[in-house]
Design an enzyme around this catalytic site. Structure first.
Site, short mmCIF file in Angstrom:
data_model
loop_
_atom_site.label_atom_id
_atom_site.label_comp_id
_atom_site.label_asym_id
_atom_site.label_seq_id
_atom_site.Cartn_x
_atom_site.Cartn_y
_atom_site.Cartn_z
CB CYS A 2 30.62 20.67 3.13
SG CYS A 2 30.85 20.91 4.88
NE ARG A 27 27.59 17.93 -1.05
CZ ARG A 27 27.80 16.65 -1.34
NH1 ARG A 27 26.96 16.04 -2.14
NH2 ARG A 27 28.81 16.00 -0.83
CD1 TRP A 73 24.84 19.41 8.20
CD2 TRP A 73 26.62 18.26 8.88
NE1 TRP A 73 24.43 18.54 9.18
CE2 TRP A 73 25.49 17.82 9.62
CE3 TRP A 73 27.86 17.67 9.16
CZ2 TRP A 73 25.57 16.85 10.60
CZ3 TRP A 73 27.93 16.70 10.13
CH2 TRP A 73 26.80 16.29 10.85
CG ASN A 99 32.28 17.51 1.21
OD1 ASN A 99 31.90 16.81 0.29
ND2 ASN A 99 31.91 17.28 2.45
N GLY A 100 34.62 17.34 3.89
CA GLY A 100 35.22 16.13 4.44
C GLY A 100 35.77 16.40 5.83
CD GLU A 485 11.57 6.03 5.33
OE1 GLU A 485 12.52 5.70 6.06
OE2 GLU A 485 11.62 6.99 4.57
CE LYS A 489 11.71 10.47 5.49
NZ LYS A 489 12.45 9.37 4.99
CD GLU A 492 14.71 12.24 7.89
OE1 GLU A 492 15.79 12.37 7.34
OE2 GLU A 492 13.72 11.72 7.33
CG HIS A 508 7.75 -8.09 24.32
ND1 HIS A 508 7.64 -9.15 25.20
CD2 HIS A 508 7.19 -8.52 23.15
CE1 HIS A 508 7.08 -10.18 24.58
NE2 HIS A 508 6.80 -9.82 23.34
CE LYS A 607 18.17 13.73 -0.69
NZ LYS A 607 17.32 13.02 0.26
C1 F6R Z 1 16.17 10.03 5.71
C2 F6R Z 1 17.42 10.26 5.02
C3 F6R Z 1 18.65 9.63 5.56
C4 F6R Z 1 19.35 8.87 4.44
C5 F6R Z 1 20.71 8.32 4.93
C6 F6R Z 1 21.40 7.49 3.86
O1 F6R Z 1 15.12 10.73 5.15
O2 F6R Z 1 17.46 10.93 4.03
O3 F6R Z 1 18.37 8.81 6.63
O4 F6R Z 1 18.52 7.83 4.03
O5 F6R Z 1 21.53 9.40 5.28
O6 F6R Z 1 21.67 8.24 2.73
P1 F6R Z 1 21.97 7.57 1.34
O7 F6R Z 1 20.77 6.82 0.92
O8 F6R Z 1 22.27 8.73 0.43
O9 F6R Z 1 23.15 6.68 1.53
#
Ligand code: F6R
Length: 612
Positions: A2, A27, A73, A99-100, A485, A489, A492, A508, A607
């Site tokens: 949010c 957000r 969100w 927000n929260g 990672e 990606k 996501e 395994h 994000k």
């Molecule tokens: C993946 C991604 C999320 C963040 C996670 C932690 O692309 O963006 O998995 O890495 O939400 O966020 P931060 O680093 O802001 O604590």
């Protein structure tokens, strides 16, 4: 999660608020809304993105110099127009953005319903504004007092802004656990979840602390009080943010721009720290607590998502180079499992946003048990940076694409510097190895530049795999976290199922998945365990799997075995994640483009995860 914005000043509020929402859309983008004071309160909200709100509002009255706006969100209540913010109180005299999460909203709601209050939405946010109005009437107190009383009874996290029809020249803001910044301009105030909507109007900002409430009135100075009504002096800080960094600058998506920014963001993370001539690494945060680090019983990394993957690379680096025992913890698990921590431990939180709720909670827990709290964070002024005893910023610049890219490589860069510095101080690395690694680290930005040249090749490859349903990513040693990672990606942003695995673990279980339809991305640059990875590839080929290999330039053995080969420059194994992750970021990006996915705002994600 949010994004909230508020404005009070001499200008028309609506364009400023919409502009702010666009900046904060990373957000959350389930719904958006705005409330403007103009005699009464004009409140408009829609399901979907900010652009939908703009289209809806086009023929409405958007006049007013005071207003609040929100991009959501969803947590409580489905993402629809009714649950969108701002929320009115029952009399429609007050409107609130939030927000929260208000955790005890149900108990408060039941009490209010018994007293005859009627609700229109399913949100915890509406409960809060109804509660404030209820207290205002029942206790016959002003809005500031009612807000203080209500918030004192609330359990949970919030950043809120309230406007009132009866007091049109005032806004009230408060925070606990969710971020909130107040910009102080000439005859105007801005409020936002982060500094990005504020920067083009003023560089003077005040970061509100937990359980503080800001009273913003036209023609008056900003007032800050605690919930217990203690007066606080606002601490004004100067923003150092580049406005260009918030624009796409000719790239189709922020994600692509951020992938291509990595030579710069890595260079910026090294700058001022690494001194090749003198063989030194300067990191004030580490030096200030040198003895705590050198004598640490353990270093515990805590993080989420991509930052957790960077922490795994950190584990390999610090254990190998500095010989300090390391543990890597998901913040969300760590905070609830009664971990054994004391003052002999150093806890390092890694976070791009600096606002991740679970990471913050893990830090608070570790702090309460006496551990030293260090952070590796990208956002100056963020809650995680402020809660730490010391830390190192990553200097990656604002990361706006929801999928994290340049933050990861900047985190790994800072972790490499920390590992090398600790190794040098501890005497666990020879002078020649230290020299070799710092010289090699210094070349990494230009090697990343060279790696980015595979972009066109990866784009072509993405066409072949556009409609593939499953992917496996394998790596060993330093490149095992890179496999995780790469898979994250892809999941996501292109919504393709992908799993990352340590290459040898494949037999395994996951090996059962391999057939001629299964692409397996193997990260196999030159390393001490190269031969072992070759054997793992042979196991895949024996089962007719399709191998996409990431190899060092000029590689012969893996290349001969693989169906598709992407070459990266040679580097020391220790630094290889900084290069090997780049083609994986590009692969997920181009596959998502071919699948016509929403690259910068993938579905269901946000994000900055400020709820647990
Ligand atoms: C993946 C991604 C999320 C963040 C996670 C932690 O692309 O963006 O998995 O890495 O939400 O966020 P931060 O680093 O802001 O604590």
């Amino acid at each position: 999660m949010c994004g909230i914005v508020g404005y009070l000043g001499l200008k028309e509020a609506y364009p400023i608020l919409i502009n702010g929402l666009r900046r904060l859309e990373y957000r959350g983008y389930d719904s958006a809304g705005v409330a403007l004071i103009n005699g009464g309160i004009n409140l408009y909200k829609t399901k979907g993105k900010v652009s939908e709100l703009e289209a809806f509002v086009v023929d409405k009255n958007t006049k007013g110099t005071v207003g609040i706006a929100h991009t959501r969100w969803a947590t409580h209540g489905e993402p629809n127009e009714i649950n969108a913010h701002p929320h009115f109180s029952e009399s429609e005299k007050l409107a609130l953005i939030h927000n929260g999460i208000i955790e005890n909203y149900n108990v408060i709601k039941e009490k209010l319903i018994k007293s005859g209050v009627k609700f229109t939405s399913h949100t915890d946010t509406e409960v809060l504004i109804q509660f404030i109005e209820f207290i205002q009437k029942a206790e016959k107190v002003d809005l500031v007092k009612a807000t203080q009383l209500a918030l004192s009874q609330v359990v949970g996290a919030y950043a809120i802004v309230i406007v009132s029809r009866d007091e049109p020249d005032m806004m009230i803001a408060a925070r606990n656990g969710s971020p909130l910044v107040i910009g102080i301009g000439k005859d105007e105030f801005h409020i936002a979840s982060d500094a990005s909507p504020i920067i083009e109007y003023t560089r003077d900002v005040v970061y509100l602390d937990d359980e503080e409430i800001a009273i913003i009135k036209r023609n008056e100075k900003l007032q800050i009080k605690t919930l217990k009504d203690q007066q606080k002096t606002p601490f004004v800080e100067k923003l150092e943010l580049d406005l260009c960094a918030l624009e796409k600058e000719g790239y189709e998506h922020f994600m692509l721009k951020e992938i291509f920014e990595q030579p710069k963001s890595i260079r910026d993370s090294i700058r001022g720290r690494l001194n090749i001539e003198r063989d030194t690494i300067a990191m004030a945060g580490i030096i200030d607590f040198e003895q705590r680090f050198l004598n640490a019983r353990r270093i515990i990394f805590t993080a989420a998502g991509t930052s957790w993957h960077a922490a795994l690379v950190g584990e390999y680096l610090i254990e190998e180079l500095a010989r300090i025992s390391v543990e890597v913890e998901y913040a969300s698990e760590f905070r609830y499992r009664n971990p054994i921590i004391d003052e002999r431990d150093v806890v390092i939180a890694i976070s791009q946003s600096g606002e991740t709720a679970d990471t913050l909670a893990a830090m608070r827990l570790a702090k309460s048990k006496g551990a030293l709290i260090y952070s590796i964070c990208n956002v100056v002024g963020s809650s995680i940076a402020r809660l730490s005893d010391a830390g190192s910023f990553t200097h990656a610049g604002p990361e706006i694409g929801v999928a994290s890219t340049k933050a990861f490589t900047a985190q790994v860069t800072v972790l490499t510097l920390i590992a090398l510095l600790l190794a040098q101080k501890k005497g666990t690395i020879s002078k020649s190895k230290f020299n070799q690694l710092i010289n090699e680290l210094d070349t990494i930005p230009s090697k990343v530049e060279e790696t980015l040249k595979v972009s066109e090749q990866v784009r072509e490859m993405a066409k072949i795999f556009t409609y593939t349903r499953n992917f496996l990513y394998l790596g060993r040693g330093y490149n095992f976290p890179v496999a995780l990672e790469g898979a994250l990606k892809l999941k996501e942003i292109s919504y393709i199922h992908a799993e990352g695995y340590p290459a040898a673990e494949m037999k395994h279980g996951p090996i059962a998945l391999i057939d001629k339809k299964m692409p397996v991305v193997v990260i196999a640059p030159v390393s001490g365990i190269y031969d072992k990875v070759v054997s793992n590839i042979q196991e895949i080929k024996a089962r007719k799997g399709k191998v996409i290999a990431i190899v060092s330039k000029g590689d012969k053995i893996v290349s001969a075995l693989s169906d598709y080969v992407i070459e990266i420059p040679h580097t020391d194994e220790v630094l290889s994640p900084l290069l090997s992750v780049i083609p994986l970021q590009l692969l997920s990006y181009y596959i998502a483009v071919m699948r016509d996915c929403e690259i910068d705002q993938p579905r269901n994600l946000a994000k900055s995860v400020t709820v647990e």
